[in-house]
Scaffold this motif. Structure first.
Motif, PDB file in Angstrom:
ATOM      1  N   ILE A  21     -13.819  17.449  21.200  1.00 43.89           N
ATOM      2  CA  ILE A  21     -12.550  17.850  20.595  1.00 43.89           C
ATOM      3  C   ILE A  21     -11.729  18.615  21.616  1.00 43.89           C
ATOM      4  N   PHE A  33     -11.876  16.236  12.112  1.00 40.48           N
ATOM      5  CA  PHE A  33     -12.389  17.244  13.045  1.00 40.48           C
ATOM      6  C   PHE A  33     -13.300  18.269  12.376  1.00 40.48           C
ATOM      7  N   LEU A  38     -17.768  21.909  12.378  1.00 35.96           N
ATOM      8  CA  LEU A  38     -17.134  20.870  13.182  1.00 35.96           C
ATOM      9  C   LEU A  38     -17.742  19.526  12.817  1.00 35.96           C
ATOM     10  N   HIS A  61      -6.021  17.347  20.804  1.00 31.84           N
ATOM     11  CA  HIS A  61      -6.323  16.748  19.499  1.00 31.84           C
ATOM     12  C   HIS A  61      -5.897  17.681  18.369  1.00 31.84           C
ATOM     13  N   ILE A  62      -6.250  18.939  18.495  1.00 32.27           N
ATOM     14  CA  ILE A  62      -5.976  19.924  17.439  1.00 32.27           C
ATOM     15  C   ILE A  62      -4.472  20.131  17.279  1.00 32.27           C
ATOM     16  N   LEU A 108      -7.101  19.467   9.244  1.00 31.50           N
ATOM     17  CA  LEU A 108      -8.108  19.158  10.269  1.00 31.50           C
ATOM     18  C   LEU A 108      -9.269  18.349   9.678  1.00 31.50           C
ATOM     19  N   GLU A 117      -8.139  14.807   9.347  1.00 30.82           N
ATOM     20  CA  GLU A 117      -8.081  14.158  10.669  1.00 30.82           C
ATOM     21  C   GLU A 117      -9.475  13.897  11.253  1.00 30.82           C
ATOM     22  N   GLY A 160      -4.632  27.075  14.246  1.00 30.50           N
ATOM     23  CA  GLY A 160      -5.574  25.962  14.160  1.00 30.50           C
ATOM     24  C   GLY A 160      -6.549  25.953  15.325  1.00 30.50           C
ATOM     25  N   VAL A 161      -6.044  26.225  16.521  1.00 30.67           N
ATOM     26  CA  VAL A 161      -6.915  26.292  17.702  1.00 30.67           C
ATOM     27  C   VAL A 161      -7.894  27.462  17.554  1.00 30.67           C
ATOM     28  N   LEU A 218     -13.021  22.256  23.165  1.00 34.98           N
ATOM     29  CA  LEU A 218     -13.527  23.449  22.475  1.00 34.98           C
ATOM     30  C   LEU A 218     -14.751  24.001  23.200  1.00 34.98           C
ATOM     31  N   MET A 275     -10.602  26.504  15.005  1.00 33.85           N
ATOM     32  CA  MET A 275     -11.538  25.530  15.574  1.00 33.85           C
ATOM     33  C   MET A 275     -12.422  26.179  16.633  1.00 33.85           C
TER      34      MET A 275
END
Length: 151
Positions: free
Chosen positions: A74, A54, A67, A78-79, A49, A52, A10-11, A128, A14
């Motif tokens: 972000i 994002f 994004l 959060h992620i 995501l 949520e 996920g990171v 980010l 993003m």
């Protein structure tokens, strides 16, 4: 504590969106290829995501994902929390019901709580935008020194 692939991938996803911010909607397939993540698995992560707040999606032939907020808004925290849930080493500091019979007078709980707070502080201090800038700087340095930097 060990992050699952949900948090790690996920990171990365993003980060990829932040790196390509301004390029318009990014197709899921492009992110999956660049980050070496299964497109099907990435779909699940992006869905969470998006729910949520994002990520936003754009439908159509030139659709994809972007994004929903600026990269500096972000954090990695959060992620991770969106995908993994609360960050903790023990149930007693995660806000969950604990089966521990010592929870009412546990001294060690103070240690777990301090570790949790330290982890939260670090993850919430990195945005980010911070890692996007690091990647850009590393790439520029690599070009100056004649080696390739991979993101």
């Amino acid at each position: 504590m060990k992050l699952s692939t949900k948090g790690r991938y996920g990171v990365r996803a993003m980060f990829d969106l932040a790196l390509h911010e301004g390029d318009g909607p990014i197709p899921l397939r492009s992110i999956a290829e660049r980050q070496n993540i299964s497109e099907h698995y990435l779909e699940q992560l992006i869905s969470t995501l998006r729910n949520e707040g994002f990520v936003e999606s754009v439908r159509g032939a030139h659709g994809g994902y972007m994004l929903a907020k600026n990269p500096e808004e972000i954090t990695i925290g959060h992620i991770i929390r969106a995908l993994e849930g609360p960050i903790s080493l023990a149930d007693c500091v995660a806000g969950e019901e604990s089966n521990c019979d010592r929870s009412s007078n546990c001294v060690v709980e103070l240690v777990w709580n301090q570790v949790k707070e330290g982890i939260d502080e670090v993850l919430d201090s990195i945005t980010l935008e911070d890692i996007r800038q690091e990647a850009i700087n590393a790439k520029q340095e690599g070009e100056q020194h004649g080696y390739m930097y991979h993101i």
